[in-house]
Design a protein around this motif. Structure first.
Motif, PDB file in Angstrom:
ATOM      1  N   ARG A  68       0.678  -1.069   0.020  1.00 19.96           N
ATOM      2  CA  ARG A  68       0.050   0.105  -0.011  1.00 19.96           C
ATOM      3  C   ARG A  68       0.973   1.248   0.005  1.00 19.96           C
ATOM      4  O   ARG A  68       0.443   2.372  -0.551  1.00 19.96           O
ATOM      5  CB  ARG A  68      -0.982   0.010   1.202  1.00 19.96           C
ATOM      6  N   LEU A  69       1.969   1.260   0.701  1.00 17.71           N
ATOM      7  CA  LEU A  69       2.885   2.417   0.576  1.00 17.71           C
ATOM      8  C   LEU A  69       3.361   2.575  -0.840  1.00 17.71           C
ATOM      9  O   LEU A  69       3.596   3.760  -1.232  1.00 17.71           O
ATOM     10  CB  LEU A  69       3.759   2.020   1.648  1.00 17.71           C
ATOM     11  N   LEU A  70       3.732   1.473  -1.463  1.00 16.24           N
ATOM     12  CA  LEU A  70       4.295   1.537  -2.711  1.00 16.24           C
ATOM     13  C   LEU A  70       3.277   2.304  -3.791  1.00 16.24           C
ATOM     14  O   LEU A  70       3.656   3.086  -4.441  1.00 16.24           O
ATOM     15  CB  LEU A  70       4.881   0.126  -3.270  1.00 16.24           C
ATOM     16  N   LEU A  71       1.991   1.728  -3.659  1.00 12.40           N
ATOM     17  CA  LEU A  71       0.820   2.193  -4.510  1.00 12.40           C
ATOM     18  C   LEU A  71       0.680   3.928  -4.421  1.00 12.40           C
ATOM     19  O   LEU A  71       0.453   4.586  -5.216  1.00 12.40           O
ATOM     20  CB  LEU A  71      -0.360   1.316  -4.194  1.00 12.40           C
ATOM     21  N   LYS A  72       0.611   4.034  -2.921  1.00 18.25           N
ATOM     22  CA  LYS A  72       0.346   5.461  -2.877  1.00 18.25           C
ATOM     23  C   LYS A  72       1.609   6.407  -3.130  1.00 18.25           C
ATOM     24  O   LYS A  72       1.330   7.481  -3.556  1.00 18.25           O
ATOM     25  CB  LYS A  72       0.152   5.548  -1.269  1.00 18.25           C
ATOM     26  N   TYR A  73       2.728   6.151  -3.141  1.00 21.94           N
ATOM     27  CA  TYR A  73       3.911   6.611  -3.622  1.00 21.94           C
ATOM     28  C   TYR A  73       3.787   6.781  -5.166  1.00 21.94           C
ATOM     29  O   TYR A  73       4.159   7.811  -5.805  1.00 21.94           O
ATOM     30  CB  TYR A  73       5.403   5.774  -3.189  1.00 21.94           C
ATOM     31  N   LEU A  74       3.212   5.780  -5.777  1.00 26.55           N
ATOM     32  CA  LEU A  74       3.495   5.758  -7.273  1.00 26.55           C
ATOM     33  C   LEU A  74       2.097   6.626  -7.524  1.00 26.55           C
ATOM     34  O   LEU A  74       2.453   7.434  -8.669  1.00 26.55           O
ATOM     35  CB  LEU A  74       2.853   4.323  -7.541  1.00 26.55           C
ATOM     36  N   VAL A  75       1.014   6.716  -6.991  1.00 31.54           N
ATOM     37  CA  VAL A  75       0.258   7.687  -7.211  1.00 31.54           C
ATOM     38  C   VAL A  75       0.607   9.143  -7.281  1.00 31.54           C
ATOM     39  O   VAL A  75       0.563   9.897  -8.055  1.00 31.54           O
ATOM     40  CB  VAL A  75      -1.205   7.702  -6.328  1.00 31.54           C
ATOM     41  N   LYS A  76       1.445   9.504  -6.108  1.00 34.46           N
ATOM     42  CA  LYS A  76       1.793  10.898  -5.922  1.00 34.46           C
ATOM     43  C   LYS A  76       3.013  11.075  -6.911  1.00 34.46           C
ATOM     44  O   LYS A  76       3.007  12.467  -7.117  1.00 34.46           O
ATOM     45  CB  LYS A  76       2.359  10.872  -4.334  1.00 34.46           C
ATOM     46  N   GLN A  77       3.930  10.376  -7.102  1.00 26.96           N
ATOM     47  CA  GLN A  77       4.918  10.473  -8.168  1.00 26.96           C
ATOM     48  C   GLN A  77       4.627  10.651  -9.637  1.00 26.96           C
ATOM     49  O   GLN A  77       5.217  11.350 -10.392  1.00 26.96           O
ATOM     50  CB  GLN A  77       5.861   9.404  -8.009  1.00 26.96           C
ATOM     51  N   THR A  78       3.518   9.962 -10.004  1.00 23.32           N
ATOM     52  CA  THR A  78       2.943   9.942 -11.370  1.00 23.32           C
ATOM     53  C   THR A  78       1.733  10.977 -11.439  1.00 23.32           C
ATOM     54  O   THR A  78       1.472  11.185 -12.695  1.00 23.32           O
ATOM     55  CB  THR A  78       2.543   8.680 -11.730  1.00 23.32           C
ATOM     56  N   PRO A  80       0.909  14.471 -10.146  1.00 23.97           N
ATOM     57  CA  PRO A  80       1.299  15.874  -9.175  1.00 23.97           C
ATOM     58  C   PRO A  80       0.185  16.355  -8.601  1.00 23.97           C
ATOM     59  O   PRO A  80       0.339  17.009  -7.625  1.00 23.97           O
ATOM     60  CB  PRO A  80       2.079  16.723 -10.409  1.00 23.97           C
ATOM     61  N   GLN A  81      -1.023  16.221  -9.270  1.00 24.42           N
ATOM     62  CA  GLN A  81      -2.240  16.932  -8.737  1.00 24.42           C
ATOM     63  C   GLN A  81      -2.497  16.133  -7.422  1.00 24.42           C
ATOM     64  O   GLN A  81      -3.296  16.588  -6.551  1.00 24.42           O
ATOM     65  CB  GLN A  81      -3.451  16.769  -9.360  1.00 24.42           C
ATOM     66  N   PHE A  82      -2.017  15.148  -6.895  1.00 23.44           N
ATOM     67  CA  PHE A  82      -2.361  14.387  -5.586  1.00 23.44           C
ATOM     68  C   PHE A  82      -1.103  14.459  -5.017  1.00 23.44           C
ATOM     69  O   PHE A  82      -1.167  13.563  -3.706  1.00 23.44           O
ATOM     70  CB  PHE A  82      -2.772  13.034  -5.865  1.00 23.44           C
ATOM     71  N   ARG A  83      -0.020  15.109  -5.084  1.00 25.33           N
ATOM     72  CA  ARG A  83       1.096  15.310  -4.604  1.00 25.33           C
ATOM     73  C   ARG A  83       1.056  15.543  -2.922  1.00 25.33           C
ATOM     74  O   ARG A  83       1.783  14.826  -2.129  1.00 25.33           O
ATOM     75  CB  ARG A  83       2.286  16.096  -5.081  1.00 25.33           C
ATOM     76  N   HIS A  89      -6.068   9.037   2.244  1.00 25.74           N
ATOM     77  CA  HIS A  89      -7.229   9.550   1.510  1.00 25.74           C
ATOM     78  C   HIS A  89      -7.256   8.660   0.076  1.00 25.74           C
ATOM     79  O   HIS A  89      -8.220   8.907  -1.038  1.00 25.74           O
ATOM     80  CB  HIS A  89      -7.236  10.869   1.299  1.00 25.74           C
ATOM     81  N   ILE A  90      -6.181   8.186  -0.179  1.00 27.08           N
ATOM     82  CA  ILE A  90      -5.860   6.845  -1.139  1.00 27.08           C
ATOM     83  C   ILE A  90      -6.374   5.636  -0.818  1.00 27.08           C
ATOM     84  O   ILE A  90      -5.672   5.077   0.287  1.00 27.08           O
ATOM     85  CB  ILE A  90      -4.782   6.896  -1.797  1.00 27.08           C
ATOM     86  N   SER A  91      -7.339   4.977  -1.289  1.00 24.70           N
ATOM     87  CA  SER A  91      -7.911   3.628  -0.532  1.00 24.70           C
ATOM     88  C   SER A  91      -7.712   2.442  -1.685  1.00 24.70           C
ATOM     89  O   SER A  91      -8.334   2.634  -2.746  1.00 24.70           O
ATOM     90  CB  SER A  91      -9.260   3.994  -0.049  1.00 24.70           C
ATOM     91  N   SER A  92      -7.309   1.522  -1.343  1.00 20.81           N
ATOM     92  CA  SER A  92      -7.143   0.238  -2.179  1.00 20.81           C
ATOM     93  C   SER A  92      -8.027  -0.826  -2.084  1.00 20.81           C
ATOM     94  O   SER A  92      -8.262  -1.134  -0.941  1.00 20.81           O
ATOM     95  CB  SER A  92      -5.774  -0.289  -2.341  1.00 20.81           C
ATOM     96  N   GLU A  93      -9.048  -0.954  -2.864  1.00 25.91           N
ATOM     97  CA  GLU A  93     -10.065  -1.859  -2.832  1.00 25.91           C
ATOM     98  C   GLU A  93     -10.312  -2.983  -3.843  1.00 25.91           C
ATOM     99  O   GLU A  93     -10.451  -2.419  -4.989  1.00 25.91           O
ATOM    100  CB  GLU A  93     -11.466  -1.238  -2.548  1.00 25.91           C
ATOM    101  N   PHE A  94     -10.521  -4.205  -3.655  1.00 23.91           N
ATOM    102  CA  PHE A  94     -10.421  -5.017  -4.586  1.00 23.91           C
ATOM    103  C   PHE A  94     -11.970  -5.092  -5.219  1.00 23.91           C
ATOM    104  O   PHE A  94     -12.973  -5.200  -4.612  1.00 23.91           O
ATOM    105  CB  PHE A  94     -10.095  -6.542  -4.267  1.00 23.91           C
ATOM    106  N   ASP A  95     -12.028  -5.191  -6.667  1.00 28.71           N
ATOM    107  CA  ASP A  95     -13.265  -4.960  -7.276  1.00 28.71           C
ATOM    108  C   ASP A  95     -13.423  -6.273  -8.054  1.00 28.71           C
ATOM    109  O   ASP A  95     -12.900  -7.100  -8.765  1.00 28.71           O
ATOM    110  CB  ASP A  95     -13.300  -3.787  -8.489  1.00 28.71           C
ATOM    111  N   GLU A  96     -14.835  -6.846  -7.479  1.00 29.23           N
ATOM    112  CA  GLU A  96     -14.984  -8.363  -7.887  1.00 29.23           C
ATOM    113  C   GLU A  96     -15.295  -8.260  -9.425  1.00 29.23           C
ATOM    114  O   GLU A  96     -15.041  -9.389 -10.000  1.00 29.23           O
ATOM    115  CB  GLU A  96     -16.178  -8.938  -6.937  1.00 29.23           C
ATOM    116  N   GLN A  97     -16.200  -7.413  -9.798  1.00 32.47           N
ATOM    117  CA  GLN A  97     -16.506  -7.302 -11.263  1.00 32.47           C
ATOM    118  C   GLN A  97     -15.379  -7.310 -12.163  1.00 32.47           C
ATOM    119  O   GLN A  97     -15.202  -8.124 -13.255  1.00 32.47           O
ATOM    120  CB  GLN A  97     -17.502  -6.171 -11.357  1.00 32.47           C
TER     121      GLN A  97
END
Length: 244
Positions: A68-78, A80-83, A89-97
């Motif tokens: 989760r730390l890696l994913l949030k880091y990737l969001v912020k690095q790629t 910039p609007q979410f830096r 406030h970034i939540s990882s949730e599995f989507d069954e569909q």
């Protein structure tokens, strides 16, 4: 043709903040992560905290927190609007569909697709900004496993014959199957017995792989050659971006 898939074509480098490629798979050894040192309320969303607390073993908690730390880091690095966005406030949730792990961002309609893998404490995380067919897998290479017996039970005969020539090929075939399953949103059970090399051709997907230390890593995508792996040597490398 299968010989191409056993070549070490995937590039793995040490992580550096700049320049940053959006098609990056971050790798990290989570087994030395001390989860008690982190303010989890500030780093994980309420949903993620619930999942984290359900993890029984320390190893499972280490892997969950690290990915989760890696994913949030990737969001912020790629993106910039979410830096400056708080990590919780970034939540990882599995989507069954869709059979995908999706990232939801508080106050935004943005939903990001992602991919994770872990094996024996070694974890990987990547974002799929373009929502292309993409998947990767990590598997620890163990020379103590009964390769031929397992292969005969699960794999295609052509794959068994390849493993007879070199037992470590068992793991390359396995990571290719797992990565293909993730890229095509299919259950791995459906891809065990078919010849994975034929399946890749039929799916018109490409694959690159390599061995990193005692692990085999494979990436499957319609743009596999664009992906690279970057090893985070210390979680402190993420500190300035995630603010912990």
């Amino acid at each position: 043709m299968p010989a191409l898939f056993f070549q070490q074509q995937l590039v793995i480098t040490k992580h550096s903040v700049q320049p940053f490629n959006a098609k990056t798979i971050l790798l990290f050894d989570a087994q030395f992560l001390n989860v008690d040192e982190f303010n989890l309320d500030a780093l994980l969303s309420p949903f993620e905290l619930t999942v984290f607390t359900r993890r029984k073993s320390n190893k499972a908690k280490q892997e969950y927190l690290a990915t989760r730390l890696l994913l949030k880091y990737l969001v912020k690095q790629t993106m910039p609007q979410f830096r400056e966005l708080a990590s919780n406030h970034i939540s990882s949730e599995f989507d069954e569909q869709s059979s995908k792990l999706l990232l939801h961002i508080t106050g935004s309609n943005t939903v990001l697709s992602s991919c994770l893998s872990h094996s024996n404490g070694f974890v990987g995380a990547a974002l799929n900004h373009e929502c292309i067919q993409f998947g990767f897998d990590i598997e620890k290479i163990s020379t103590k496993r009964p390769f031929i017996k397992l292969a005969k039970h699960f794999y295609h005969l052509d794959e068994v014959n390849l493993i007879r020539q070199n037992p470590e090929r068992f793991f390359r075939i396995w990571t290719l199957k797992e990565a293909l399953a993730k890229a095509t949103s299919q259950p791995i059970a459906k891809l065990l017995s078919p010849n994975v090399f034929n399946q890749l051709m039929l799916s018109k997907l490409t694959a690159v792989s390599c061995q990193y230390k005692e692990f085999d890593v494979s990436v499957v995508s319609n743009q596999s050659t664009d992906w690279q792996c970057s090893v985070v040597n210390s979680i402190d490398q993420l500190r300035s971006v995630l603010h912990f």
